[in-house]
Design an enzyme around this catalytic site. Structure first.
Site, PDB file in Angstrom:
ATOM      1  N   ASP A 164      -8.267 -13.361   4.183  1.00 14.31           N
ATOM      2  CA  ASP A 164      -7.518 -12.220   3.653  1.00 14.31           C
ATOM      3  C   ASP A 164      -6.087 -12.223   4.163  1.00 14.31           C
ATOM      4  O   ASP A 164      -5.148 -11.934   3.422  1.00 14.31           O
ATOM      5  CB  ASP A 164      -8.201 -10.909   4.036  1.00 14.31           C
ATOM      6  CG  ASP A 164      -9.494 -10.690   3.270  1.00 14.31           C
ATOM      7  OD1 ASP A 164      -9.646 -11.260   2.177  1.00 14.31           O
ATOM      8  OD2 ASP A 164     -10.357  -9.935   3.763  1.00 14.31           O
TER       9      ASP A 164
ATOM     10  N   GLU B  83     -13.465  -6.266   5.166  1.00 18.78           N
ATOM     11  CA  GLU B  83     -14.655  -6.280   4.321  1.00 18.78           C
ATOM     12  C   GLU B  83     -14.516  -5.416   3.072  1.00 18.78           C
ATOM     13  O   GLU B  83     -14.227  -4.226   3.171  1.00 18.78           O
ATOM     14  CB  GLU B  83     -15.880  -5.830   5.119  1.00 18.78           C
ATOM     15  CG  GLU B  83     -17.189  -6.057   4.374  1.00 18.78           C
ATOM     16  CD  GLU B  83     -17.303  -7.491   3.903  1.00 18.78           C
ATOM     17  OE1 GLU B  83     -17.095  -7.734   2.692  1.00 18.78           O
ATOM     18  OE2 GLU B  83     -17.568  -8.373   4.731  1.00 18.78           O
TER      19      GLU B  83
ATOM     20  N   GLU C  34      -4.101 -14.140   1.688  1.00 21.47           N
ATOM     21  CA  GLU C  34      -4.825 -15.164   0.926  1.00 21.47           C
ATOM     22  C   GLU C  34      -4.460 -16.568   1.409  1.00 21.47           C
ATOM     23  O   GLU C  34      -4.273 -17.496   0.622  1.00 21.47           O
ATOM     24  CB  GLU C  34      -4.542 -15.022  -0.579  1.00 21.47           C
ATOM     25  CG  GLU C  34      -4.996 -13.705  -1.177  1.00 21.47           C
ATOM     26  CD  GLU C  34      -6.505 -13.522  -1.122  1.00 21.47           C
ATOM     27  OE1 GLU C  34      -7.233 -14.448  -1.536  1.00 21.47           O
ATOM     28  OE2 GLU C  34      -6.964 -12.465  -0.648  1.00 21.47           O
TER      29      GLU C  34
END
Length: 199
Positions: free
Chosen positions: A88, A104, A74
């Protein structure tokens, strides 16, 4: 879990020849192979039901391994205050820039946004590269309905390939992943909720 295909959309400059990229490549392969279902089985087996498995726990296992290898999940990498770009996972490179990874868990529009975030990060000089990980069409049918997948995104690859002349240095790859097998004896991977979307 298997990496079945790697598509290089952009490869400008010499980043892909350096030690940073070699480490990234090894880390991604290690994190992908480490995803096992059932845990400890040495394989990644999905419950044999169309649209029967969640996707977020699969991503979380991947991110956990990257964290153990020194990545940051993050991670916000942006030079703008509005709608800061969050990835991510990302790793800081020897030159102070970053390399970002997106896994994804949303629909095909989410896949487009992920590649756009990576592209903008390169254009802004904040990233030296990034990659997007997507399920194959074969794997896709066992996951949450309408999850982004490699074959569906493939038709748009030339959009991102077209930005290569605009950058001095950068690498963008799309990785296709696939399960080892399916079985009714393996419980479904748990689905969660994120807004209105089942994951």
């Amino acid at each position: 879990m298997n990496i079945t295909r790697i598509k290089r959309l952009i490869n400008k400059g010499n980043f892909s020849e350096g030690k940073d990229y070699q480490r990234i490549k090894q880390n991604i392969e290690q994190a992908t192979v480490s995803i096992q279902n059932p845990p400890g089985s040495g394989k990644f087996i999905l419950h044999d039901k169309i649209k029967g498995n969640g996707v977020v726990p699969i991503k979380d296992a991947f991110i956990t391994t990257l964290n153990e290898l020194g990545w940051e999940d993050e991670r916000i990498i942006s030079n703008i205050d509005i709608r800061k770009r969050k990835f991510d996972s990302a790793i800081k490179l020897s030159n102070g820039k970053y390399f970002a990874v997106e896994w994804e868990t949303g629909n095909i529009s989410s896949s487009h946004r992920a590649l756009n975030r990576i592209s903008l990060g390169i254009l802004d000089g904040l990233l030296d590269g990034g990659l997007l990980i997507l399920p194959s069409r074969k794997m896709y049918k066992y996951l949450t309905d309408r999850i982004g997948n490699y074959q569906e995104l493939e038709a748009y690859f030339r959009v991102w390939e077209a930005i290569e002349p605009s950058i001095e240095n950068g690498l963008i790859e799309v990785i296709e992943i696939e399960h080892d097998d399916v079985s009714f004896d393996v419980p479904p991977i748990k689905k969660g909720t994120d807004g209105r979307a089942l994951k």
